[in-house]
Design a protein around this motif. Structure first.
Motif, PDB file in Angstrom:
ATOM      1  N   ILE A 131      -2.127   9.641  10.365  1.00 31.15           N
ATOM      2  CA  ILE A 131      -1.543   9.309   9.669  1.00 31.15           C
ATOM      3  C   ILE A 131      -1.090   9.868   8.567  1.00 31.15           C
ATOM      4  N   THR A 165      -9.689   4.430   6.854  1.00 31.91           N
ATOM      5  CA  THR A 165      -8.253   4.511   8.219  1.00 31.91           C
ATOM      6  C   THR A 165      -7.030   3.584   7.015  1.00 31.91           C
ATOM      7  N   LYS A 166      -8.210   2.378   6.478  1.00 27.97           N
ATOM      8  CA  LYS A 166      -7.030   1.349   5.557  1.00 27.97           C
ATOM      9  C   LYS A 166      -6.314   2.389   4.635  1.00 27.97           C
ATOM     10  N   ALA A 213      -3.589   4.587   5.086  1.00 30.45           N
ATOM     11  CA  ALA A 213      -2.858   3.798   5.871  1.00 30.45           C
ATOM     12  C   ALA A 213      -1.274   2.975   5.241  1.00 30.45           C
ATOM     13  N   GLY A 243      -0.860  -0.138   4.288  1.00 26.41           N
ATOM     14  CA  GLY A 243      -0.193  -0.442   4.727  1.00 26.41           C
ATOM     15  C   GLY A 243       1.108  -0.227   5.422  1.00 26.41           C
ATOM     16  N   CYS A 302       1.505   1.229  10.789  1.00 24.46           N
ATOM     17  CA  CYS A 302       0.869   0.197  11.648  1.00 24.46           C
ATOM     18  C   CYS A 302       0.258   1.389  13.073  1.00 24.46           C
ATOM     19  N   GLU A 362      -6.271  -4.672  10.974  1.00 30.51           N
ATOM     20  CA  GLU A 362      -6.356  -4.334   9.363  1.00 30.51           C
ATOM     21  C   GLU A 362      -5.231  -3.428   9.346  1.00 30.51           C
ATOM     22  N   ASN A 363      -4.468  -2.718  10.200  1.00 31.86           N
ATOM     23  CA  ASN A 363      -3.399  -2.108  10.043  1.00 31.86           C
ATOM     24  C   ASN A 363      -2.451  -2.363  11.053  1.00 31.86           C
ATOM     25  N   CYS A 364      -1.949  -3.852  10.913  1.00 30.94           N
ATOM     26  CA  CYS A 364      -0.690  -4.280  11.946  1.00 30.94           C
ATOM     27  C   CYS A 364      -0.257  -4.043  12.970  1.00 30.94           C
TER      28      CYS A 364
END
Length: 918
Positions: A381, A423-424, A427, A429, A432, A453-455
């Motif tokens: 990421i 992770t969220k 990221a 948003g 992905c 949770e991450n598209c």
């Protein structure tokens, strides 16, 4: 979901207890000392439960599939035996009904709420997949029951699903694994797509290279015996292999997956929007757009557990994927075990040299160490965030992590919740994450949550499968992003309870589906607006969709596939939010909402349970033959609403009047204005065809009934009995259609000949004529919405010599028939009657016959006596005034005036006459 129903159901033996197993083993050992092995083998083969029928009926209406599987088993053994019904169903499907018949006992499934304390356990079970699950994932449904010796069992399972579009195709998969050769094996799929069917293919049977099975002689096309009939908007696919054809595919009866792939026409860029009875669905799948540049980091597990085939297939797949990258894309590669190994500390452009260097790096990866999932994701990421932050990117682009592992976190951060939070947060948003789990030891739930949770999306690949091809197939789904930051807007004052309307990306070949409930169904139009980013452009699409004010169907109980699709998507989204919510109060609110909606629409979910209850058997005689009913079957129409699979013999969808003819034949006429009911008998001859309704000249409707004979009971006063074995209906307006109904089948000829068996529920329509079959119970015929007849089906399990399977004819709605209507029943529809001296109660003298009263009907003076008569299959008893002597003074003319020359004869001896019978 692994659902195991171990049920005794009040029968002598419930298999599965340790004591039973031990007793059987001891007995087997003793027999083994005396009986040769060959004899024991023959004995086992002889007494193995026999599957006499396996049928699947599926109806797909605008991508929403209703599927019903029915199976009949016979216990041929001289002792009670355990029988297991098992079926693989798509993991995305919701079970809506399960019914069992054990002998003459019926056990119906009921969806109930599950206790809150069990929610977490069920959630874990839902995510388990069985050993032979493929890439797409299936759940195994199992039900175990003990069947008495020489008795039969039937199982009926119904489920629903929304078909997902992948790589430009919808795929409908039906598991055909009866575990033995079956005398009657049928798969029938009906597809109705309003926008038109662009392409359709049936694949060879899938996953049939298993132990005891082999491919057929020809793998290139559909399975043998497959028949495909289609036009612009409708397709019917049937698969009926004979026992010989089954044996050529798989001698053990494990045939595989029957797969249909198709796509629909797309004319509008804003998508296909359908509105029905207060609900709407929006299918959005644009094409012919330039692809967005993508920034992708491939994060590959190189821990010790990846040794051998897994790592080799992964490398081969990555070689292919790197070659597929576009010049405008940027990429990097990370290998991880207990150490994080980055190929380049920044993303590089796609050039021949960079692709070659990346392949060399992947080639030299060697399996060693543990699994640091958290560290690998953080590093991937960060690479993407740094690239976007430090580069002046004119074009809009999509940032992706493709993450592949075969295990659980063992190094670094190993706590699942912390990995998800980290992770969220990293990221934000903007990145992905697409995850791939290989093998049986992977923490698939963690990967699923990381993607949701991450598209992103997640896939599971089994070790014995061709992992390389599946990895390439998964990448193909995301290789071409066309839009980003998609937002779909509907007027808030007009739409309520819409499903998700914000989407980070749209990939070519996929589809975005939104469903909602209209707050104001009286509004004339629904305004739809889509905004999104495409390369350097900002895309805005607008349209207004007409909202039809009228309801489709005949009443409140009619089905609505759009409404069920909305409920399906809403429950899916609520369950996803419930699983991933970390706030206790919000989690409980989501749980209650998801459970309430699942109960309202009869969906088996992690928050609901399936309980079987004994259904009361109908006591009337003759008794309707019981058998599995294909609840969701539909032919060119909307499938019936899900509900109990087995109904009482009489349960029409619309209200039925008393005006009818049934039995030997007993006529009943209702005069609602004077609140009188009159009844009479007609003693005809076998083979006679009686005119029941004659309105050919005005409404264009004619109904005739053909008699069949039977011996009279020994104690009866008649010499013979007669029943109706065939009811024929001729509809001449707006176009001519013919309908022939017998206790076993319905033939509809309205330009195309259609045969519907009476032991399966179905709905069909043609030229203003709608036919609804309720299995082994009744047939409802509706003409132009203003005329309706219900034909009851009387079936005897063990008929006496004087009994015959026959039909009863009931008039449900006669508003569309004219005042000139005639026939044995039709002549009374526009008349009224009155008694000359109506007593407060029937005058029955203590001895002798009941006293007569005179009835006046249209100038006729008819002597009548008080009588009681049962109608509606004996479910209701009516009091009526009985006209004797074959109704000689009640009906116009004589008996011979009501005889037709052939079943579709529309001539009449009364009133206007048509020019010809046919």
């Amino acid at each position: 979901m692994l659902l195991l129903l171990g049920l005794c159901l009040g029968l002598p033996l419930c298999a599965g207890s340790p004591q039973d197993a031990r007793t059987r083993d001891d007995t087997s050992d003793r027999v083994g000392l005396r009986v040769p092995r060959q004899a024991r083998l023959l004995q086992r083969l002889k007494t193995k439960p026999l599957m006499t029928e396996f049928s699947v009926k599926s109806t797909i209406i605008s991508r929403y599939a209703f599927t019903t599987v029915s199976c009949r088993m016979l216990n041929r053994a001289s002792e009670d035996q355990e029988i297991e019904f098992q079926l693989q169903i798509p993991a995305a499907a919701f079970i809506t009904n399960f019914t069992m018949l054990i002998g003459d006992k019926v056990y119906q499934g009921e969806i109930t709420g599950r206790e809150k304390k069990n929610g977490d356990k069920v959630k874990e079970k839902r995510n388990k997949t069985s050993e032979d699950n493929g890439e797409k994932g299936t759940d195994m449904f199992r039900a175990s029951v003990v069947i008495p010796s020489k008795d039969k069992a039937a199982f009926l399972l119904s489920y629903e699903e929304l078909l997902q579009r992948r790589l430009g195709k919808y795929e409908h998969v039906i598991s055909v694994r009866p575990q033995q050769l079956v005398g009657r094996l049928t798969v029938e799929v009906n597809i109705l797509e309003r926008s038109g069917i662009e392409s359709l293919e049936v694949l060879p049977l899938q996953h049939s290279r298993q132990k005891g099975s082999r491919r057929g002689e020809d793998d290139s096309g559909p399975p043998p015996s497959t028949v495909i009939n289609q036009n612009d908007t409708f397709a019917k696919v049937t698969f009926k292999p004979s026992v010989v054809q089954q044996a050529r595919i798989a001698q053990n009866g494990v045939l595989g997956d029957f797969v249909i792939r198709y796509d629909v026409n797309r004319e509008q860029s804003i998508g296909d929007i359908q509105v029905l009875n207060g609900y709407f669905v929006h299918y959005f799948a644009p094409r012919d757009l330039p692809p967005l540049p993508k920034n992708v980091v491939f994060v590959l597990d190189s821990s010790a557990s990846m040794v051998g085939t897994k790592l080799r297939q992964t490398k081969d797949a990555l070689f292919t994927i790197l070659h597929d990258l576009r010049p405008q894309d940027h990429f990097s590669i990370i290998g991880f075990s207990n150490r994080i190994k980055v190929w380049k500390d920044h993303l590089v452009s796609v050039t021949p040299d960079n692709v070659r260097d990346g392949k060399v790096y992947i080639h030299h990866m060697s399996p060693t160490g543990g699994t640091d999932i958290n560290g690998a994701l953080q590093r991937g990421i960060k690479l993407l965030n740094d690239y976007v932050a430090h580069n002046d990117i004119e074009d809009r682009s999509v940032s992706l992590v493709v993450f592949l592992t075969d295990g659980k976190p063992t190094v670094g951060e190993t706590h699942t919740l912390k990995i998800l939070n980290n992770t969220k947060e990293a990221a934000r948003g903007q990145v992905c994450i697409f995850t791939i789990g290989i093998g049986n030891d992977v923490d698939f739930m963690l990967l699923e949550k990381l993607s949701l949770e991450n598209c992103g999306l997640t896939r599971r690949v089994l070790e014995e499968d061709d992992a390389g091809s599946q990895l390439i197939g998964f990448y193909d789904e995301i290789r071409t992003p066309l839009l980003s930051d998609i937002r779909v807007d509907y007027p808030p004052a007009m739409v309520e309870q819409a499903t998700r309307t914000l989407f980070p990306n749209y990939f070519n070949g996929s589809e975005i589906v939104i469903a909602g409930k209209l707050a104001d169904s009286k509004a004339g139009q629904l305004h739809v607006e889509v905004t999104a980013s495409n390369s350097k452009k900002f895309v805005i699409l607008k349209t207004d969709v007409p909202v039809e004010p009228q309801r489709v169907g005949g009443g409140a109980g009619d089905p609505n596939h759009v409404e069920r699709l909305w409920s399906y998507l809403t429950v899916k989204e609520l369950l996803s939010s419930w699983r991933h919510s970390r706030d206790a109060q919000e989690k409980e609110r989501l749980r209650q909402q998801a459970q309430a909606l699942a109960l309202a629409y009869r969906f088996l979910t992690p928050l609901t349970a399936l309980n079987l209850r004994r259904a009361a058997a109908p006591a009337e005689t003759p008794e309707a033959a019981v058998g599995p009913e294909a609840v969701m079957q539909s032919l060119r129409g909307t499938p019936p609403q899900p509900g109990p699979a087995l109904q009482k013999p009489f349960s029409p969808r619309i209200k039925v009047s008393k005006t009818s003819v049934d039995g030997d034949p007993h006529f009943v006429v209702d005069f609602p204005l004077s609140k009188l009911t009159v009844c009479f008998n007609i003693d005809g001859q076998p083979g006679d065809i009686l005119r029941l309704v004659s309105d050919h000249a005005d409404s264009g409707v004619t109904v005739n009934g053909e008699l069949i004979g039977a011996p009279a009971p020994p104690s009866g006063h008649k010499k013979q009995r007669t029943y109706f074995r065939t009811i024929t209906i001729l509809v001449n307006k707006p176009e001519r259609s013919y309908l022939e109904i017998t206790p076993s089948r319905v033939i509809l000829d309205g330009g195309e000949r259609l045969v519907l068996p009476c032991n399966q529920s179905a709905v069909a329509g043609s030229r203003g004529l709608e036919v609804s079959v309720s299995a082994n119970a009744n047939v409802t015929v509706t003409i132009q919405g203003s005329i309706a007849f219900v034909i009851l089906i009387h079936l005897y399990k063990k008929p006496a010599p004087y009994q015959r399977n026959h039909l009863g004819f009931y008039i449900a709605n006669s508003k569309g028939l004219s005042g000139n209507c005639h026939g044995l029943l039709g002549q009374f529809l526009s008349r009224d009657a009155r008694l000359t001296a109506e007593p407060s109660r029937p005058p029955f003298p203590k001895a002798g016959e009941p006293a007569e009263t005179v009835l006046k009907v249209r100038g006729h003076q008819v002597p009548v006596v008080w009588k009681q008569r049962k109608i509606y299959n004996g479910e209701e008893q009516v009091d009526c005034w009985f006209a004797r002597s074959n109704a000689a003074k009640l009906i116009d003319g004589e008996y011979r005036d009501y005889l037709a020359s052939h079943p579709f004869d529309a001539q009449t001896s009364f009133g206007p006459r048509p020019s010809s019978g046919l």
